[in-house]
Design an enzyme around this catalytic site. Structure first.
Site, short mmCIF file in Angstrom:
data_model
loop_
_atom_site.label_atom_id
_atom_site.label_comp_id
_atom_site.label_asym_id
_atom_site.label_seq_id
_atom_site.Cartn_x
_atom_site.Cartn_y
_atom_site.Cartn_z
CG ASP A 46 -1.65 4.51 13.03
OD1 ASP A 46 -1.78 3.92 11.97
OD2 ASP A 46 -2.37 3.07 14.17
CB SER A 47 1.44 4.87 8.72
OG SER A 47 1.19 5.79 7.92
CG ASP A 85 -5.38 5.32 11.38
OD1 ASP A 85 -5.92 4.86 11.14
OD2 ASP A 85 -4.00 5.33 10.56
CE LYS A 114 -7.00 4.20 8.44
NZ LYS A 114 -6.36 3.17 9.47
CD GLU A 116 -4.38 -0.53 12.97
OE1 GLU A 116 -4.63 -2.17 13.43
OE2 GLU A 116 -3.96 0.12 12.15
CD GLU A 183 -2.25 -2.41 6.02
OE1 GLU A 183 -3.13 -1.60 6.89
OE2 GLU A 183 -1.00 -2.71 5.83
O1 KIV Z 1 -2.08 4.49 9.13
C1 KIV Z 1 -2.04 4.33 8.01
O2 KIV Z 1 -1.28 4.95 7.14
C2 KIV Z 1 -3.03 3.35 7.49
C3 KIV Z 1 -2.72 2.90 5.95
C4 KIV Z 1 -1.60 2.23 5.74
C5 KIV Z 1 -4.33 2.95 5.74
O3 KIV Z 1 -3.56 3.21 8.06
#
Ligand code: KIV
Length: 273
Positions: A46-47, A85, A114, A116, A183
């Site tokens: 989600d970055s 994500d 994934k 959080e 992280e």
């Molecule tokens: O979204 C992302 O890039 C991440 C990484 C920082 C692990 O979750």
């Protein structure tokens, strides 16, 4: 290694496995280049929000936007495992919605998702696994908590906070996640989590002892707006290379040297008549 969930789950360095290599990818060419480099896992993170779409944080992408980019990454047909994500609010408002949102990412081409958070995510992890969707966890400096944390700050710096993180990790493992991203924690916390867990840990700013490492691809190749965090090692300066290439193209257009004969189609004889 075949990059499916059972093989990734068994991938512990203490059992002799090589470290897992994970990078983010958000589009077909990036996925293709990273896959050609032999990475094990491509994370459609989600970055996407801050790295590609220009937002300030990761809170500004939706499941539909994530699915759009998962589709692009899957179009590269990589050998690497694709994990997507779950964006903020896609798994916070009930398990039915979480399963539907994760399903959208799987149908777009992800092989796992994934999310959080620790003990608070027990129910949602269980619901996803009941729906046959493998789950990767993410603890420590979880970027979706940026407002609650008051910024991007290293986590688990006290004994109590480190103990809580370990408890969260053990709970997620007992619920059935196959892998855990850790992280922004002191390296000792990365080491201890990795020793305590039977599933692999993948670190980002968590020291050298985790079972794998992940970086945001734009940090790694030098395409970021701001200087990257301390834990990044930059392997190329593609941003500068791109600006240089475009500046030379602009120069050639302006001085009339582009396009030349080699870049132009021949005139057919009929037109010359
Ligand atoms: O979204 C992302 O890039 C991440 C990484 C920082 C692990 O979750």
């Amino acid at each position: 290694m075949t990059n499916n969930v059972p093989s990734l789950r068994a991938h512990k360095r203490r059992l002799g496995a090589a470290p897992i290599v994970m990078v983010t990818a958000y589009d077909e060419p990036t996925a293709r280049y990273a896959d050609a480099a032999g990475v094990d896992v491509l994370l459609v993170g989600d970055s996407l929000a801050n790295v590609v779409l220009g937002h300030e944080d990761t809170l500004h992408v939706t499941t539909a936007e994530m699915a759009h980019h998962v589709r692009a990454v899957a179009a590269a047909s990589p050998k690497a495992h694709i994990v997507a994500d779950m964006p903020w609010l896609s798994y916070h408002v009930g398990t039915d919605a979480a399963v539907a949102n994760a399903g959208e990412l799987i149908r777009a081409g992800a092989q796992s998702v994934k999310l959080e958070g620790g003990a608070i995510r027990r129910e949602v992890v269980r619901a996803l696994l009941d729906a046959e969707i493998p789950v990767m966890g993410h603890l420590g400096l979880t970027p979706q908590s940026v407002l609650a944390f008051g910024g991007y700050k290293v986590q688990a710096k006290t004994r109590d906070a480190a103990k809580l993180l370990l408890e969260d990790a053990l709970i997620l493992q007992s619920e059935g996640i196959y892998c855990l991203v850790v992280e922004g924690v002191p390296r000792m916390v990365g080491t201890q989590l990795t020793e305590a867990l039977d599933i692999p840990t993948i670190g980002i700013g968590a020291g050298p002892d985790t079972d794998g490492q992940v970086l945001v691809i734009h940090d790694l190749v030098g395409m970021t707006k701001r200087p990257p965090p301390k834990f990044v090692r930059r392997y190329a300066d593609l941003g500068a290379a791109m600006t240089d290439a475009v500046a030379r193209y602009a120069q050639d257009v302006r001085d009339g040297s582009f396009p030349g004969d080699d870049e132009s189609y021949e005139n057919p004889a009929e037109l010359l008549d």
